[in-house]
Design an enzyme around this catalytic site. Sequence first.
Site, PDB file in Angstrom:
ATOM      1  N   SER A 153    -104.584   6.406  64.948  1.00 49.20           N
ATOM      2  CA  SER A 153    -105.949   5.905  65.126  1.00 49.20           C
ATOM      3  C   SER A 153    -106.153   5.460  66.580  1.00 49.20           C
ATOM      4  O   SER A 153    -105.214   4.959  67.211  1.00 49.20           O
ATOM      5  CB  SER A 153    -106.173   4.706  64.214  1.00 49.20           C
ATOM      6  N   TYR A 166    -103.120  -3.145  61.579  1.00 51.13           N
ATOM      7  CA  TYR A 166    -103.476  -1.719  61.556  1.00 51.13           C
ATOM      8  C   TYR A 166    -103.032  -1.011  62.855  1.00 51.13           C
ATOM      9  O   TYR A 166    -102.493   0.099  62.817  1.00 51.13           O
ATOM     10  CB  TYR A 166    -104.987  -1.625  61.356  1.00 51.13           C
ATOM     11  N   LYS A 170    -100.513   2.086  63.242  1.00 50.14           N
ATOM     12  CA  LYS A 170    -100.961   3.380  63.753  1.00 50.14           C
ATOM     13  C   LYS A 170    -100.192   3.815  65.006  1.00 50.14           C
ATOM     14  O   LYS A 170     -99.984   5.002  65.239  1.00 50.14           O
ATOM     15  CB  LYS A 170    -102.476   3.334  64.021  1.00 50.14           C
TER      16      LYS A 170
END
Length: 297
Positions: A153, A166, A170
């Site tokens: 991401s 997150y 990622k």
Amino acid sequence: MSELRFDGKVAVVTGAGNGLGRSHALLLAERGAKVVVNDLGGALDGTGASSGPAAEVVETIKKNGGEAVASTDNVATPEGAQAIIQTALDAFGRVDILVNNAGILRDRSFGKMTVEEFDAVLAVHVRGSFLVTRAAFPHMKEQAYGRIINTSSPAGLFGNFGQTNYSTAKMGLVGFTKTLAIEGARANIKVNAIAPVAWTRMTQSILPAEFEQKFSVDRISPLVAYLAHESCETTGEVFSVGGGRVARVFVAEGPGWRTDEISPEAIRDNWEAIMAEQPYLTTELGKQAQASMEKML
Ligand code: NAD
């Protein structure tokens, strides 16, 4: 222009009941792949479960004349991950393509982030990608063929407020991709990652409304399809993709500054040279690292 087809190939797409994974599964199936549509069917934060989303996608693929089976197993447990790959073996006898796409969000500013929120996000993205790949890898090695696409991401590559969990996950998948590409090379297993931006339930509350059309999920899946194709020789790379644009993202090292008398003051006084970006060294360093690893294998 000859069409890229997947006839005879078996693809597993995790988190394929919604959003990006659904779009990847539909495209691969439309082009002849037999697809395992895996989805736990929970909420965006990973709570709950339902067989509905995976079943709907399988039904749509079949209605379009394709072949697919559903799996509602959890990517984040060793048993769930094994069961996903076993579903492919039982239904179709092999696994050629794995798209690690399943994901959840537990956004929170760092000061308020709980251990549970950090662990839950890493469990699905990092552990989940590791576990499902671990289940598929021996079969790919055995047949000397495999294509693995991981889902990173921009939040991981560049950072994003409220997403330390997150972003960690990622960027972790970038390292996973790079090393797995080296280890899979001899068995013709190509491993790449995408860093998408698309309008899904994950992003619709943060993206402007006009992004819905331009950043549709079907503008991401063609890259996944190309990376999943046998004609794609690229491995170990990360691609930014969204809104019809595709770009390679690479880790680069600047030319650097060198001295025989290093000290905190010397570093301070040469900070500009240390921070310089050009000419970057990415390609040469990458090649050297790869060559030294290959010698070790
Ligand atoms: P989404 O919520 O629509 O899809 C994710 C799917 O994963 C859901 O259907 C969910 O049920 C499934 N899932 C979650 N945990 C699972 C588990 N443990 N086992 C099996 N399935 C599970 O969101 P999306 O936007 O389509 O996201 C897909 C992937 O793309 C995610 O990895 C996400 O982090 C990544 N991503 C998305 C964007 C974007 O702009 N949408 C940007 C960067 C990265």
